[in-house]
Structures are given as structure tokens and as C-alpha cells.
Design a protein around this motif. Sequence first.
Motif, PDB file in Angstrom:
ATOM      1  N   VAL A 158      18.685   2.012  29.639  1.00 13.14           N
ATOM      2  CA  VAL A 158      18.074   0.735  30.007  1.00 13.14           C
ATOM      3  C   VAL A 158      17.867  -0.125  28.758  1.00 13.14           C
ATOM      4  O   VAL A 158      18.096  -1.333  28.788  1.00 13.14           O
ATOM      5  N   HIS A 159      17.464   0.484  27.647  1.00 12.57           N
ATOM      6  CA  HIS A 159      17.319  -0.268  26.390  1.00 12.57           C
ATOM      7  C   HIS A 159      18.665  -0.839  25.951  1.00 12.57           C
ATOM      8  O   HIS A 159      18.739  -1.976  25.472  1.00 12.57           O
ATOM      9  N   ALA A 160      19.737  -0.064  26.114  1.00  7.20           N
ATOM     10  CA  ALA A 160      21.073  -0.551  25.756  1.00  7.20           C
ATOM     11  C   ALA A 160      21.489  -1.712  26.661  1.00  7.20           C
ATOM     12  O   ALA A 160      22.132  -2.666  26.206  1.00  7.20           O
ATOM     13  N   LEU A 161      21.097  -1.642  27.926  1.00 12.96           N
ATOM     14  CA  LEU A 161      21.401  -2.734  28.851  1.00 12.96           C
ATOM     15  C   LEU A 161      20.680  -4.011  28.426  1.00 12.96           C
ATOM     16  O   LEU A 161      21.264  -5.099  28.441  1.00 12.96           O
ATOM     17  N   VAL A 162      19.432  -3.875  28.029  1.00 14.36           N
ATOM     18  CA  VAL A 162      18.683  -5.044  27.537  1.00 14.36           C
ATOM     19  C   VAL A 162      19.376  -5.604  26.302  1.00 14.36           C
ATOM     20  O   VAL A 162      19.602  -6.811  26.190  1.00 14.36           O
ATOM     21  N   ALA A 163      19.733  -4.730  25.363  1.00 15.38           N
ATOM     22  CA  ALA A 163      20.385  -5.183  24.122  1.00 15.38           C
ATOM     23  C   ALA A 163      21.682  -5.929  24.416  1.00 15.38           C
ATOM     24  O   ALA A 163      22.001  -6.918  23.749  1.00 15.38           O
ATOM     25  N   ALA A 164      22.414  -5.477  25.431  1.00 17.78           N
ATOM     26  CA  ALA A 164      23.678  -6.130  25.787  1.00 17.78           C
ATOM     27  C   ALA A 164      23.459  -7.508  26.399  1.00 17.78           C
ATOM     28  O   ALA A 164      24.386  -8.325  26.424  1.00 17.78           O
ATOM     29  N   HIS A 165      22.240  -7.783  26.892  1.00 19.20           N
ATOM     30  CA  HIS A 165      21.966  -9.064  27.543  1.00 19.20           C
ATOM     31  C   HIS A 165      21.121 -10.012  26.699  1.00 19.20           C
ATOM     32  O   HIS A 165      20.712 -11.065  27.189  1.00 19.20           O
ATOM     33  N   VAL A 166      20.880  -9.656  25.451  1.00 16.23           N
ATOM     34  CA  VAL A 166      20.167 -10.570  24.556  1.00 16.23           C
ATOM     35  C   VAL A 166      21.143 -11.647  24.104  1.00 16.23           C
ATOM     36  O   VAL A 166      22.203 -11.347  23.563  1.00 16.23           O
ATOM     37  N   GLU A 167      20.807 -12.888  24.403  1.00 17.87           N
ATOM     38  CA  GLU A 167      21.628 -14.023  23.990  1.00 17.87           C
ATOM     39  C   GLU A 167      20.959 -14.671  22.788  1.00 17.87           C
ATOM     40  O   GLU A 167      19.779 -14.998  22.829  1.00 17.87           O
ATOM     41  N   GLY A 168      21.733 -14.855  21.727  1.00 16.83           N
ATOM     42  CA  GLY A 168      21.208 -15.485  20.525  1.00 16.83           C
ATOM     43  C   GLY A 168      21.036 -16.979  20.702  1.00 16.83           C
ATOM     44  O   GLY A 168      21.335 -17.546  21.757  1.00 16.83           O
ATOM     45  N   SER A 169      20.560 -17.608  19.671  1.00 16.45           N
ATOM     46  CA  SER A 169      20.381 -19.056  19.732  1.00 16.45           C
ATOM     47  C   SER A 169      21.743 -19.740  19.826  1.00 16.45           C
ATOM     48  O   SER A 169      22.747 -19.239  19.346  1.00 16.45           O
ATOM     49  N   GLN A 170      21.762 -20.886  20.480  1.00 14.51           N
ATOM     50  CA  GLN A 170      23.008 -21.616  20.694  1.00 14.51           C
ATOM     51  C   GLN A 170      23.554 -22.108  19.367  1.00 14.51           C
ATOM     52  O   GLN A 170      22.842 -22.727  18.589  1.00 14.51           O
ATOM     53  N   TRP A 171      24.803 -21.848  19.122  1.00 15.27           N
ATOM     54  CA  TRP A 171      25.513 -22.217  17.894  1.00 15.27           C
ATOM     55  C   TRP A 171      24.837 -21.653  16.650  1.00 15.27           C
ATOM     56  O   TRP A 171      25.011 -22.154  15.546  1.00 15.27           O
ATOM     57  N   GLY A 172      24.026 -20.631  16.832  1.00 14.15           N
ATOM     58  CA  GLY A 172      23.403 -19.963  15.704  1.00 14.15           C
ATOM     59  C   GLY A 172      22.152 -20.626  15.151  1.00 14.15           C
ATOM     60  O   GLY A 172      21.505 -20.072  14.272  1.00 14.15           O
ATOM     61  N   PHE A 173      21.766 -21.788  15.665  1.00 18.61           N
ATOM     62  CA  PHE A 173      20.577 -22.437  15.108  1.00 18.61           C
ATOM     63  C   PHE A 173      19.739 -23.196  16.129  1.00 18.61           C
ATOM     64  O   PHE A 173      18.640 -23.642  15.802  1.00 18.61           O
ATOM     65  N   LEU A 174      20.199 -23.353  17.342  1.00 22.80           N
ATOM     66  CA  LEU A 174      19.430 -24.075  18.353  1.00 22.80           C
ATOM     67  C   LEU A 174      18.724 -23.091  19.277  1.00 22.80           C
ATOM     68  O   LEU A 174      19.367 -22.307  19.966  1.00 22.80           O
ATOM     69  N   GLY A 175      17.409 -23.136  19.312  1.00 22.28           N
ATOM     70  CA  GLY A 175      16.641 -22.276  20.203  1.00 22.28           C
ATOM     71  C   GLY A 175      16.401 -20.906  19.614  1.00 22.28           C
ATOM     72  O   GLY A 175      16.617 -20.662  18.432  1.00 22.28           O
ATOM     73  N   VAL A 176      15.941 -20.008  20.462  1.00 21.95           N
ATOM     74  CA  VAL A 176      15.618 -18.649  20.055  1.00 21.95           C
ATOM     75  C   VAL A 176      16.370 -17.664  20.943  1.00 21.95           C
ATOM     76  O   VAL A 176      16.882 -18.023  22.000  1.00 21.95           O
ATOM     77  N   SER A 177      16.396 -16.418  20.528  1.00 19.53           N
ATOM     78  CA  SER A 177      17.028 -15.377  21.335  1.00 19.53           C
ATOM     79  C   SER A 177      16.279 -15.230  22.646  1.00 19.53           C
ATOM     80  O   SER A 177      15.061 -15.371  22.703  1.00 19.53           O
ATOM     81  N   HIS A 178      17.018 -14.937  23.718  1.00 21.93           N
ATOM     82  CA  HIS A 178      16.407 -14.810  25.033  1.00 21.93           C
ATOM     83  C   HIS A 178      17.242 -13.890  25.914  1.00 21.93           C
ATOM     84  O   HIS A 178      18.382 -13.552  25.590  1.00 21.93           O
ATOM     85  N   VAL A 179      16.651 -13.484  27.030  1.00 25.73           N
ATOM     86  CA  VAL A 179      17.314 -12.640  28.022  1.00 25.73           C
ATOM     87  C   VAL A 179      17.170 -13.323  29.375  1.00 25.73           C
ATOM     88  O   VAL A 179      16.064 -13.675  29.777  1.00 25.73           O
ATOM     89  N   ASN A 180      18.280 -13.518  30.070  1.00 30.18           N
ATOM     90  CA  ASN A 180      18.247 -14.093  31.413  1.00 30.18           C
ATOM     91  C   ASN A 180      17.924 -12.962  32.381  1.00 30.18           C
ATOM     92  O   ASN A 180      18.687 -12.004  32.516  1.00 30.18           O
ATOM     93  N   VAL A 181      16.796 -13.061  33.069  1.00 29.75           N
ATOM     94  CA  VAL A 181      16.307 -11.980  33.915  1.00 29.75           C
ATOM     95  C   VAL A 181      17.227 -11.740  35.118  1.00 29.75           C
ATOM     96  O   VAL A 181      17.469 -10.597  35.498  1.00 29.75           O
ATOM     97  N   LEU A 182      17.758 -12.800  35.711  1.00 28.90           N
ATOM     98  CA  LEU A 182      18.669 -12.636  36.848  1.00 28.90           C
ATOM     99  C   LEU A 182      19.902 -11.834  36.434  1.00 28.90           C
ATOM    100  O   LEU A 182      20.282 -10.862  37.103  1.00 28.90           O
ATOM    101  N   GLU A 183      20.528 -12.218  35.344  1.00 28.27           N
ATOM    102  CA  GLU A 183      21.733 -11.522  34.888  1.00 28.27           C
ATOM    103  C   GLU A 183      21.421 -10.077  34.503  1.00 28.27           C
ATOM    104  O   GLU A 183      22.212  -9.171  34.775  1.00 28.27           O
ATOM    105  N   LEU A 184      20.268  -9.847  33.879  1.00 30.09           N
ATOM    106  CA  LEU A 184      19.864  -8.492  33.509  1.00 30.09           C
ATOM    107  C   LEU A 184      19.652  -7.635  34.761  1.00 30.09           C
ATOM    108  O   LEU A 184      20.132  -6.494  34.824  1.00 30.09           O
ATOM    109  N   ASN A 185      18.983  -8.170  35.767  1.00 34.94           N
ATOM    110  CA  ASN A 185      18.743  -7.407  36.994  1.00 34.94           C
ATOM    111  C   ASN A 185      20.027  -7.163  37.787  1.00 34.94           C
ATOM    112  O   ASN A 185      20.183  -6.126  38.414  1.00 34.94           O
TER     113      ASN A 185
END
Length: 177
Positions: free
Chosen positions: A143-170
Amino acid sequence: MLWVNLWRGVIVSAVFFVLLGLAYPLAETGIGQALFHHQADGSLGTNGSALVGQQWKGPQWFQGRPDGDDPTVTGGSNLGPRSKELVDTYKKRAAALRKQGITPTPELVAASGSGIDPDISPAAAYAQADAVAAARHLPGDQVHALVAAHVEGSQWGFLGVSHVNVLELNEALAGLK
């Protein structure tokens, strides 16, 4: 002379109506559908749009922000930081999370400003990983590996923060055996 000016106004209005009211929107729609079909159709998946936060019932699912079930009702509660009602609500949400074996994080306790935020921080997803693994009788590492696979970094490397989309993760979680 009055009729000439009136006629010119009608012609200009008709031209701009055709250009800006018909041609431009149709061109934009065509470009959107041709180049960005998934996004133009609302980023829909099997369980709804990945752009709208959804509630998941039960400890076997990752939970998003406590925004409510109705995506047509957006916006905050207008309760200020000194509001007793807001503090009591946060305490109840934190206690419910602890009861499930989840360490409360700010976004698991506080609703989003929009009321439809589909994302949580990686910390909030990892805080739920062990409880979800236990509820599904899955190895915690999986489950931890699944979370790690769904962590999206900031857009273009500098816009926003890392996040996880709950729908896609579930949805990915539902696909695990």
C-alpha cells in the motif's frame, strides 16, 4: 444618413456575432477535443471526475478532505479561526481519524476552500496507508508503494506542491489483488 449608420451597426454586430459567438467557440471546442480530449470531457474515470473530490465510505479506502458529498455546493464554511463550532468540528474529525488508527493531518481535518479539492498531500496519504492496508488485509509495503506511485510532483517542477489524487489512488487500490 441615420439608416446608413444603423445598417452598418447591424452588419458589424452580425459579423462579430458569427465570429465571436459561433466560429471562435466552435474552434476552441474542436481544438480542445482534438488535442486534450480527456481533459475537455472533464477528466472522467469510472468513478467520476478526477478533478472533483469525492467521499469514500469505510476504512478500506483512502479519504480525501472532508468537503462533503455534493460537488455543486462549493466554498468554505465562513467560520473564523476563533469559532467554537469550527474548533469542535476539527476535534471531532481528528478523534474519528485517531479511532481508525490514522494520525490526523491538516487536510484530513479541515475542508478545502473550494469544497471540492480532489488532492491531499503525500503525508496525508501515507498517514492512512497502514490503516487502509489493515482494513484490506494487504501488506503495508504494498500500500505504501501504491501511494508512492501516485505522488504527483509540482507542475513543471516549480508550480505548486506534491499531491496525491484520492480518486486515482482508490481506483488503483481497487485493482490490487
